[in-house]
Design a protein around this motif. Structure first.
Motif, PDB file in Angstrom:
ATOM      1  N   GLY A 142       0.786  -1.227   0.000  1.00 53.56           N
ATOM      2  CA  GLY A 142       0.000   0.000   0.000  1.00 53.56           C
ATOM      3  C   GLY A 142       0.813   1.269   0.000  1.00 53.56           C
ATOM      4  O   GLY A 142       0.241   2.362   0.020  1.00 53.56           O
TER       5      GLY A 142
ATOM      6  N   SER B 196      -0.184   2.535  -3.603  1.00 52.48           N
ATOM      7  CA  SER B 196      -1.629   2.552  -3.873  1.00 52.48           C
ATOM      8  C   SER B 196      -2.449   3.122  -2.730  1.00 52.48           C
ATOM      9  O   SER B 196      -3.588   3.562  -2.933  1.00 52.48           O
TER      10      SER B 196
ATOM     11  N   ASN C   5      -3.449   1.184  -0.409  1.00 51.08           N
ATOM     12  CA  ASN C   5      -4.202   0.013   0.064  1.00 51.08           C
ATOM     13  C   ASN C   5      -3.395  -0.761   1.109  1.00 51.08           C
ATOM     14  O   ASN C   5      -3.013  -1.911   0.894  1.00 51.08           O
ATOM     15  N   THR C   6      -3.137  -0.110   2.214  1.00 52.14           N
ATOM     16  CA  THR C   6      -2.347  -0.733   3.265  1.00 52.14           C
ATOM     17  C   THR C   6      -3.143  -1.820   3.977  1.00 52.14           C
ATOM     18  O   THR C   6      -4.360  -1.921   3.811  1.00 52.14           O
ATOM     19  N   GLN C   7      -2.438  -2.599   4.772  1.00 51.23           N
ATOM     20  CA  GLN C   7      -3.067  -3.681   5.529  1.00 51.23           C
ATOM     21  C   GLN C   7      -2.656  -3.562   6.991  1.00 51.23           C
ATOM     22  O   GLN C   7      -1.499  -3.804   7.338  1.00 51.23           O
TER      23      GLN C   7
ATOM     24  N   PRO D  36      -7.763  -4.586   5.736  1.00 54.56           N
ATOM     25  CA  PRO D  36      -7.281  -3.947   4.514  1.00 54.56           C
ATOM     26  C   PRO D  36      -7.931  -2.583   4.287  1.00 54.56           C
ATOM     27  O   PRO D  36      -9.121  -2.399   4.526  1.00 54.56           O
ATOM     28  N   ALA D  37      -7.125  -1.627   3.833  1.00 58.02           N
ATOM     29  CA  ALA D  37      -7.644  -0.292   3.515  1.00 58.02           C
ATOM     30  C   ALA D  37      -8.141  -0.223   2.079  1.00 58.02           C
ATOM     31  O   ALA D  37      -8.635   0.813   1.647  1.00 58.02           O
ATOM     32  N   GLY D  38      -8.027  -1.320   1.356  1.00 59.86           N
ATOM     33  CA  GLY D  38      -8.474  -1.366  -0.029  1.00 59.86           C
ATOM     34  C   GLY D  38      -8.167  -2.725  -0.618  1.00 59.86           C
ATOM     35  O   GLY D  38      -7.776  -3.657   0.103  1.00 59.86           O
ATOM     36  N   PRO D  39      -8.333  -2.882  -1.930  1.00 59.05           N
ATOM     37  CA  PRO D  39      -8.076  -4.169  -2.579  1.00 59.05           C
ATOM     38  C   PRO D  39      -6.658  -4.659  -2.344  1.00 59.05           C
ATOM     39  O   PRO D  39      -5.717  -3.873  -2.258  1.00 59.05           O
TER      40      PRO D  39
ATOM     41  N   ALA E 176     -15.648  -4.371  -3.555  1.00 57.35           N
ATOM     42  CA  ALA E 176     -14.630  -3.347  -3.294  1.00 57.35           C
ATOM     43  C   ALA E 176     -15.267  -1.971  -3.202  1.00 57.35           C
ATOM     44  O   ALA E 176     -14.776  -1.087  -2.493  1.00 57.35           O
TER      45      ALA E 176
ATOM     46  N   GLU F 187     -14.571   1.368  -0.687  1.00 58.88           N
ATOM     47  CA  GLU F 187     -14.333   2.721  -1.172  1.00 58.88           C
ATOM     48  C   GLU F 187     -15.413   3.680  -0.675  1.00 58.88           C
ATOM     49  O   GLU F 187     -15.123   4.829  -0.341  1.00 58.88           O
TER      50      GLU F 187
ATOM     51  N   LYS G 112     -14.706   4.637   2.901  1.00 60.55           N
ATOM     52  CA  LYS G 112     -13.610   5.601   2.967  1.00 60.55           C
ATOM     53  C   LYS G 112     -14.083   6.993   2.555  1.00 60.55           C
ATOM     54  O   LYS G 112     -13.713   7.998   3.184  1.00 60.55           O
TER      55      LYS G 112
END
Length: 227
Positions: free
Chosen positions: A60, A63, A65-67, A87-90, A132, A136, A139
């Motif tokens: 991430g 991107s 998309n951190t975890q 996860p902050a994203g995919p 997903a 989003e 967020k």
């Protein structure tokens, strides 16, 4: 067990299976060396070792998309890790929630029963990557509450407060009921989307992460001790 007691391979690596802490969905499988493992434990975010680039990489970092690491486990032999994350994203570079989106068993087979074919069709209708948008959306709603941009409908809801949000949730729920009673799938999908959006706003107003709701659903599918 200490890090020094883990069994790294001849290249100094140990496989790490990364799972969503709420859904237990496997997001990816990567490798860690001692340095990336130390960084993961220190920052509480996943760091891995790239075998192709031969360098550390922070999931991430580019991107976003951190975890966030919730828990980290090792197996009975001490030669593999399971990392539970928020996860902050995919997780996948393709934009999919999980890197494991392909099914080797998905094939056309005339010998399959109609029931199995229906189940397979249902799985294809809504894969994990389709959800997903919910991540989003959460967020975006959180950012709206923090930044309160002028003219945004979400800002308006937060300004009016919980009573207004609750009223909208009730109204949209009623619209969903009406659309369903009228057997109008086109109207139903729009009203259901409106209901989900307003429910997400309510969850944010209450500071209740969607992940906590998903965790409840995940726990409900597990067989009870009485069964």
């Amino acid at each position: 067990m200490k890090i020094e007691e883990l069994k790294f391979d001849d290249n100094g690596l140990i496989p790490a299976v990364v799972q969503d802490a709420a859904t237990r969905e496997v997001l990816t499988v990567a490798y860690m060396n001692k340095e990336s493992l130390d960084k993961s434990l220190e920052t509480r975010e996943t760091w891995f070792y790239s075998r192709s680039r031969q360098e550390l990489w922070h999931k991430g970092a580019t991107s976003g998309n951190t975890q966030k690491i919730v828990e980290m486990k090792y197996d009975c032999d001490g030669d593999a890790l399971v990392v539970l994350v928020e996860p902050a994203g995919p997780a996948c570079h393709t934009g999919a929630i999980s890197c494991f989106s392909e099914n080797l068993l998905e094939r056309s087979d005339d010998s399959c029963s109609s029931e199995n074919q229906m189940e397979r069709s249902a799985d294809q209708l809504a894969s994990l990557s389709d959800f997903a948008v919910m991540i989003e959306l959460e967020k975006t709603i959180r950012q709206r509450e923090q930044e309160m941009p002028e003219g945004a409908y979400t800002t308006y809801l937060f300004e009016k407060g919980v009573d207004k949000i609750l009223k909208k949730v009730g109204e949209e729920a009623s619209e969903v009921i009406i659309a369903a009673k009228n057997r109008d799938p086109e109207e139903l999908k729009w009203e259901a989307a409106d209901l989900l959006y307003h429910l997400m706003v309510l969850l944010q107003e209450q500071k209740l992460p969607l992940r906590d709701v998903l965790a409840v659903l995940n726990n409900r599918k597990k067989p009870s001790a009485e069964e």
